[in-house]
Enzyme design. Structure first.
Site, short mmCIF file in Angstrom:
data_model
loop_
_atom_site.label_atom_id
_atom_site.label_comp_id
_atom_site.label_asym_id
_atom_site.label_seq_id
_atom_site.Cartn_x
_atom_site.Cartn_y
_atom_site.Cartn_z
N ASP A 119 -35.18 -63.98 0.77
CA ASP A 119 -34.97 -63.72 -0.65
C ASP A 119 -35.34 -62.26 -0.88
OD1 ASP A 119 -35.11 -63.43 -3.38
OD2 ASP A 119 -36.49 -65.11 -3.72
N TRP B 153 -42.25 -67.35 -6.40
CA TRP B 153 -40.84 -67.60 -6.02
C TRP B 153 -40.77 -68.35 -4.70
CZ3 TRP B 153 -38.54 -67.42 -10.25
CH2 TRP B 153 -38.80 -66.43 -11.20
N LYS C 17 -32.71 -57.62 -10.68
CA LYS C 17 -33.90 -56.80 -10.45
C LYS C 17 -33.47 -55.39 -10.01
CE LYS C 17 -36.43 -60.47 -11.23
NZ LYS C 17 -36.48 -61.53 -10.26
C1 LIG Z 1 -36.68 -63.04 -10.16
C2 LIG Z 1 -36.78 -63.60 -8.81
C3 LIG Z 1 -36.25 -64.86 -8.49
C4 LIG Z 1 -35.59 -65.76 -9.51
O1 LIG Z 1 -34.36 -65.27 -9.88
P1 LIG Z 1 -33.43 -66.03 -10.92
O2 LIG Z 1 -32.17 -65.23 -10.83
O3 LIG Z 1 -34.09 -65.96 -12.26
O4 LIG Z 1 -33.24 -67.43 -10.47
C5 LIG Z 1 -36.35 -65.29 -7.18
N1 LIG Z 1 -36.95 -64.56 -6.24
C6 LIG Z 1 -37.48 -63.35 -6.50
C7 LIG Z 1 -38.14 -62.56 -5.43
C8 LIG Z 1 -37.42 -62.83 -7.81
O5 LIG Z 1 -37.95 -61.63 -8.09
#
Ligand SMILES: *Cc1c(COP(=O)(O)O)cnc(C)c1O
Length: 356
Positions: A168, A101, A192
């Site tokens: 993030d 990511w 998540k």
């Molecule tokens: C799943 C995830 C993403 C991507 O998320 P999307 O909503 O599919 O764009 C980005 N960063 C982390 C840490 C993730 O676990």
């Protein structure tokens, strides 16, 4: 039949939340209308939006110098919106590369300006968190990934710096106490640890915006969304509502202090078993182990098919590892009860008794 859902994402939601969400699809707020068929400008939905913004600030314990947005496009769109809104035309941003990511975030930012990768754990397949890296003067911001969903590493102590921090937090938001005031911007895809797919929460310090000298397309401009109260266009109404229900569930049960303890218990229980059990081993540096995504492998990979039969028979779901790591990944998100981890640990012990 109760299924123990260890899915990495979209992940498990509280059963009560799913019931309330199902009810809102039929009869929202006693309107005798579905949440899916009313205006986002209706008074009832405006109340959802207000509450959804406020609960983030409350859980993060921040004041009115921050704004909260719920946007479409997933966390992946934030890989682009962050540099668009925070990286000045001739400026440089620092990124720490801790996995797939973060790599994607770097790729997007590089298309917009100068990027300095301050540290990376790619040399060891992202099995650790780089620490004590140098921070050069004059960066517009530093981008971190608090929890690396695929590899199962997690930042335990955030870098102390005067440079604005962007994080993030998609896969560990509200799983533990963090000092949110240390961050200029936090974003998280909801699917998540706090809701269903379809909405991404962005919390940003207002005074950090409007400084890049860049002209922005309206939909990519945080200030446009702030001005519109996250309703510049039709927001993802249902994912936002289910996220609100999930955060209200968290708050009603005791908030972050409550869940942090349980998350610690769940992770300790499983990591202790991985370390004790002669058939399994953990994949990452011990001090960097994620409390959310627990990655482990079998000493004899040829036994995986047999182990798969075992856990499937115990109604366990979603523990096959990501294709980049293989083996197993058990995601212990907020809504996963301790009981489910006990079931998994029992299965691992029974398997060892039979096959070791
Ligand atoms: C799943 C995830 C993403 C991507 O998320 P999307 O909503 O599919 O764009 C980005 N960063 C982390 C840490 C993730 O676990």
């Amino acid at each position: 039949m109760k299924v123990h859902n260890f899915s990495a994402g979209p992940g498990i939601l509280p059963a009560d939340v799913l019931k309330q969400a199902a009810e809102a699809c039929i009869n929202f707020d006693n309107m005798n209308l579905s949440l899916l068929e009313i205006s986002h400008r209706s008074k009832n939905y405006e109340a959802v939006m207000d509450e959804s913004r406020n609960i983030i600030k409350e859980l993060f314990e921040v004041g009115d110098d921050y704004e909260v947005l719920y946007l479409g496009g997933g966390a992946s769109l934030q890989f682009a919106m962050v540099p668009l809104n925070l990286l000045s035309e001739n400026g440089t941003a620092g990124y720490v590369n801790t996995g797939v990511w973060a790599t994607k975030a770097i790729k997007e930012a590089k298309m917009l300006g100068n990027i300095n990768v301050l540290a990376s754990s790619e040399d060891k397949k992202f099995t650790y968190i780089p620490k004590n890296y140098e921070i050069p003067a004059g960066l517009d911001y530093i981008h971190l990934t608090s929890n690396n969903t695929i590899y199962g590493t997690q930042i335990k102590e955030f870098t102390q710096t005067n440079v604005p921090l962007v994080c993030d937090m998609s896969s560990d938001i509200f799983s533990r106490k963090v000092n949110a005031k240390d961050f200029t911007l936090i974003y998280a895809g909801a699917q998540k640890n706090m809701g269903p797919a379809g909405s991404t929460m962005v919390m940003v310090k207002k005074d950090a915006l409007g400084k890049t000298g860049r002209k922005l397309l309206s939909m990519l401009d945080y200030q446009v969304h702030i001005k519109g109260g996250s309703m510049y266009n039709t927001p993802p109404v249902f994912p936002i509502y289910v996220t609100l229900l999930t955060l209200k569930w968290l708050k009603a049960n005791g908030g972050i202090a409550w869940i942090e303890k349980i998350n610690q218990q769940k992770a300790d229980l499983l990591y202790n078993e991985i370390d004790r059990n002669s058939l399994f081993y953990g994949t990452v540096n011990k001090e960097d182990r994620s409390y959310m995504n627990v990655c482990f492998l079998m000493n004899k990979p040829e036994m995986e098919a047999e182990f798969d039969k075992f856990w499937k028979a115990a109604n366990i779901s979603g523990i096959r590892g990501h294709r980049d790591v293989g083996g197993y990944r058990a995601s212990l998100y907020n809504a996963l009860p301790l009981e489910s981890v006990k079931v998994l640990v029992d299965v691992m012990q029974d398997f060892e008794k039979k096959f070791a």
